[in-house]
Write a protein that holds these residues in place. Structure first.
Motif, mmCIF file in Angstrom:
data_model
loop_
_atom_site.group_PDB
_atom_site.id
_atom_site.type_symbol
_atom_site.label_atom_id
_atom_site.label_comp_id
_atom_site.label_asym_id
_atom_site.label_seq_id
_atom_site.Cartn_x
_atom_site.Cartn_y
_atom_site.Cartn_z
ATOM 1 N N VAL A 1 7.912 16.855 -9.343
ATOM 2 C CA VAL A 1 7.491 17.830 -10.365
ATOM 3 C C VAL A 1 7.228 19.191 -9.731
ATOM 4 C CG1 VAL A 1 5.704 18.376 -12.064
ATOM 5 C CG2 VAL A 1 6.569 16.040 -11.872
ATOM 6 N N ALA A 2 6.578 19.197 -8.563
ATOM 7 C CA ALA A 2 6.312 20.464 -7.872
ATOM 8 C C ALA A 2 7.608 21.144 -7.458
ATOM 9 C CB ALA A 2 5.426 20.213 -6.654
ATOM 10 N N THR A 3 8.581 20.367 -6.958
ATOM 11 C CA THR A 3 9.873 20.941 -6.575
ATOM 12 C C THR A 3 10.614 21.483 -7.783
ATOM 13 O OG1 THR A 3 10.022 19.355 -4.745
ATOM 14 C CG2 THR A 3 12.038 20.471 -5.385
ATOM 15 N N GLU B 1 0.831 -1.206 0.000
ATOM 16 C CA GLU B 1 0.000 0.000 0.000
ATOM 17 C C GLU B 1 0.866 1.256 0.000
ATOM 18 O OE1 GLU B 1 -3.347 0.384 0.182
ATOM 19 O OE2 GLU B 1 -4.109 -1.620 0.616
ATOM 20 N N VAL B 2 1.879 1.260 0.891
ATOM 21 C CA VAL B 2 2.736 2.436 1.026
ATOM 22 C C VAL B 2 3.610 2.607 -0.209
ATOM 23 C CG1 VAL B 2 4.584 3.482 2.382
ATOM 24 C CG2 VAL B 2 2.708 2.319 3.535
ATOM 25 N N GLY B 3 4.098 1.497 -0.766
ATOM 26 C CA GLY B 3 4.972 1.587 -1.936
ATOM 27 C C GLY B 3 4.304 2.271 -3.108
ATOM 28 N N ARG B 4 3.053 1.895 -3.389
ATOM 29 C CA ARG B 4 2.325 2.531 -4.493
ATOM 30 C C ARG B 4 2.062 3.999 -4.198
ATOM 31 N NH1 ARG B 4 -3.094 3.236 -5.605
ATOM 32 N NH2 ARG B 4 -3.662 2.118 -3.705
ATOM 33 N N ALA B 5 1.672 4.300 -2.952
ATOM 34 C CA ALA B 5 1.378 5.685 -2.594
ATOM 35 C C ALA B 5 2.636 6.553 -2.621
ATOM 36 C CB ALA B 5 0.728 5.732 -1.212
ATOM 37 N N VAL B 6 3.758 6.017 -2.130
ATOM 38 C CA VAL B 6 5.013 6.779 -2.125
ATOM 39 C C VAL B 6 5.447 7.100 -3.546
ATOM 40 C CG1 VAL B 6 7.486 6.608 -1.657
ATOM 41 C CG2 VAL B 6 5.852 6.020 0.118
ATOM 42 N N GLY B 7 5.261 6.131 -4.459
ATOM 43 C CA GLY B 7 5.619 6.387 -5.854
ATOM 44 C C GLY B 7 4.831 7.549 -6.438
ATOM 45 N N ASN B 8 3.522 7.572 -6.179
ATOM 46 C CA ASN B 8 2.689 8.665 -6.689
ATOM 47 C C ASN B 8 3.053 9.999 -6.037
ATOM 48 O OD1 ASN B 8 1.178 7.023 -8.413
ATOM 49 N ND2 ASN B 8 -0.277 6.485 -6.815
ATOM 50 N N SER B 9 3.300 9.982 -4.721
ATOM 51 C CA SER B 9 3.675 11.223 -4.031
ATOM 52 C C SER B 9 5.040 11.729 -4.483
ATOM 53 C CB SER B 9 3.689 10.997 -2.514
ATOM 54 O OG SER B 9 2.397 10.933 -1.991
ATOM 55 N N LEU B 10 5.964 10.805 -4.732
ATOM 56 C CA LEU B 10 7.296 11.201 -5.178
ATOM 57 C C LEU B 10 7.235 11.866 -6.551
ATOM 58 C CD1 LEU B 10 10.269 11.189 -4.411
ATOM 59 C CD2 LEU B 10 10.486 8.937 -5.457
ATOM 60 N N THR C 1 3.335 4.194 6.960
ATOM 61 C CA THR C 1 3.416 5.377 6.096
ATOM 62 C C THR C 1 4.303 6.453 6.715
ATOM 63 O OG1 THR C 1 1.150 4.910 5.354
ATOM 64 C CG2 THR C 1 2.067 7.072 4.825
ATOM 65 N N ILE C 2 4.082 6.734 8.006
ATOM 66 C CA ILE C 2 4.884 7.761 8.680
ATOM 67 C C ILE C 2 6.349 7.354 8.714
ATOM 68 C CG2 ILE C 2 5.280 8.934 10.882
ATOM 69 C CD1 ILE C 2 2.296 8.758 11.405
ATOM 70 N N LEU C 3 6.620 6.078 8.990
ATOM 71 C CA LEU C 3 8.003 5.611 9.059
ATOM 72 C C LEU C 3 8.707 5.736 7.714
ATOM 73 C CD1 LEU C 3 10.192 4.250 10.846
ATOM 74 C CD2 LEU C 3 9.375 2.056 9.953
ATOM 75 N N VAL C 4 8.038 5.329 6.641
ATOM 76 C CA VAL C 4 8.649 5.414 5.309
ATOM 77 C C VAL C 4 8.938 6.862 4.944
ATOM 78 C CG1 VAL C 4 8.219 5.064 2.851
ATOM 79 C CG2 VAL C 4 7.707 3.236 4.462
ATOM 80 N N LEU C 5 7.994 7.766 5.229
ATOM 81 C CA LEU C 5 8.208 9.184 4.935
ATOM 82 C C LEU C 5 9.362 9.750 5.756
ATOM 83 C CD1 LEU C 5 4.531 10.494 4.711
ATOM 84 C CD2 LEU C 5 6.122 10.089 2.832
ATOM 85 N N ALA C 6 9.433 9.377 7.033
ATOM 86 C CA ALA C 6 10.505 9.871 7.889
ATOM 87 C C ALA C 6 11.863 9.354 7.429
ATOM 88 C CB ALA C 6 10.243 9.457 9.337
ATOM 89 N N MET C 7 11.930 8.072 7.057
ATOM 90 C CA MET C 7 13.189 7.508 6.581
ATOM 91 C C MET C 7 13.616 8.143 5.254
ATOM 92 S SD MET C 7 14.263 5.459 8.864
ATOM 93 C CE MET C 7 13.491 6.551 10.053
ATOM 94 N N PHE C 8 12.626 8.461 4.428
ATOM 95 C CA PHE C 8 12.947 9.141 3.177
ATOM 96 C C PHE C 8 13.549 10.510 3.456
ATOM 97 C CE2 PHE C 8 11.985 11.960 -0.348
ATOM 98 C CZ PHE C 8 12.410 11.215 -1.444
ATOM 99 N N PHE C 9 12.992 11.216 4.441
ATOM 100 C CA PHE C 9 13.501 12.547 4.788
ATOM 101 C C PHE C 9 14.921 12.452 5.343
ATOM 102 C CE2 PHE C 9 13.687 16.595 7.030
ATOM 103 C CZ PHE C 9 13.081 17.437 6.115
ATOM 104 N N LEU D 1 11.750 19.264 -1.078
ATOM 105 C CA LEU D 1 11.242 18.002 -1.615
ATOM 106 C C LEU D 1 10.769 17.095 -0.477
ATOM 107 C CD1 LEU D 1 10.744 15.991 -3.904
ATOM 108 C CD2 LEU D 1 13.148 15.305 -3.731
ATOM 109 N N GLY D 2 11.548 17.027 0.594
ATOM 110 C CA GLY D 2 11.149 16.229 1.746
ATOM 111 C C GLY D 2 9.889 16.761 2.402
ATOM 112 N N TYR D 3 9.801 18.090 2.547
ATOM 113 C CA TYR D 3 8.608 18.693 3.144
ATOM 114 C C TYR D 3 7.365 18.413 2.297
ATOM 115 C CZ TYR D 3 11.651 21.364 6.271
ATOM 116 O OH TYR D 3 12.570 21.726 7.223
#
Length: 317
Positions: A104-106, A90-99, A288-296, A250-252
């Motif tokens: 693009v926004a960054t 679930e998180v992998g698919r969502a992270v790909g879309n958010s990334l 989800t929170i852990l993956v986002l935090a580790m990415f940051f 980008l992290g924010y």
């Protein structure tokens, strides 16, 4: 350089451990019963005890944290309470879309922010500086969720130029690099880009103004170097800080896109977090929170390395 990278990795390891602990505790301290989403209203005490044992909620918090961390190190983020699917999928698919959306926004924000920053820095105290600064202040001040609603009203409901929600036609949950899917990306990406544009513009303006008043710039001009040559030196000196700001933005954006993704129904981590919060889905929320935090944390590490590669003085310091 290798020693510097190893040192930064050593600094990042305890930070990552602390982030995992905070992530685990904050989710568990929140009120509510996570099993209420799947248990029937008339569930017996025995059934409730069996479900708690199945998800490990019957153990003390330190034991739960140790088991959860051990599974995370093995790549197992658990199973979603609401959907029954693996959290990692679930998180992998969502992270790909958010990334995709955050990148693009960054890129849009960095491009326009750098342009406005250089214009304001070179034309200090002129009308160009005031216009560029006003755009930057607007970018960091406007509520992006409000801007998203306005963009939907103007460009989707009124003009009909762009689709209002989703990542693709017919409610597609995955984004593909083609023209049709690009139309769905434009509105959320432009809306999300205004904050990094404003931040980068103000940063670059201050950097350029400071660099142009340094002695080496006057020396370059005194030696007869062309303005384009001076501009190249200004860019080289401003690049490390500008890239660091871009990486942080980008992290924010990746971690703070919940409102934008909710407004545009973009199937990313923000949209997933919103659903997990309302469904009280602890495994999905933690994952989800852990993956986002580790990415940051990883992004900060990469920014440090890139900064050092561009400016070796940072490594010596």
């Amino acid at each position: 350089m290798i020693l510097f990278i190893l040192k930064r990795i050593g600094y990042a390891a305890p930070v990552a451990l602390g982030v995992s602990l905070v992530c685990f505790l904050l989710v568990h301290l929140a009120p509510g019963d996570p099993l209420s989403a799947i248990l029937p209203v008339d569930a017996t005490a025995e059934m409730q005890a069996q479900m708690r044992a199945a998800y490990g909620f019957d153990k003390p918090l330190p034991v739960q944290y140790g088991l959860w961390l051990w599974k995370v190190l093995q790549g197992d983020l658990g199973t979603s309470i609401a959907t029954g699917r693996p959290v990692l999928a679930e998180v992998g698919r969502a992270v790909g879309n958010s990334l995709i959306l955050a990148s693009v926004a960054t890129l849009i924000g960095f491009t326009f922010g750098t342009f406005f920053g250089f214009v304001a820095g070179y034309a200090r105290d002129s009308w160009l500086d005031r216009v560029a600064s006003a755009i930057a202040v607007f970018g960091v001040s406007v509520p992006h969720y409000w801007l998203g609603i306005v963009m939907v009203i103007v460009f989707s409901a009124t003009l009909g130029w762009l689709p209002p929600t989703g990542a693709g036609p017919q409610g597609s949950g995955n984004w593909f690099p083609d023209l049709e899917h690009l139309r769905y990306l434009l509105l959320p990406a432009i809306t999300m880009s205004v904050i990094p544009m404003g931040v980068i513009s103000r940063t670059v303006r201050a950097l350029v103004g400071d660099i142009l008043h340094q002695d080496f710039v006057q020396a370059l001009r005194a030696k007869g170097l062309s303005e384009f040559g001076v501009f190249r030196h200004v860019v080289k000196n401003a690049a490390p800080t500008a890239i660091a700001i871009m990486g942080l933005q980008l992290g924010y954006l990746l971690g703070g896109s919940i409102l934008i993704e909710t407004v545009f129904a973009w199937p990313g981590t923000g949209f997933l977090l919103n659903a997990a919060i309302f469904q009280r889905d602890l495994p999905l929320l933690q994952g989800t929170i852990l993956v986002l935090a580790m990415f940051f944390v990883t992004l900060n590490l990469l920014v440090d390395v890139v900064q050092t590669a561009l400016d070796p003085r940072i490594e010596r310091a």
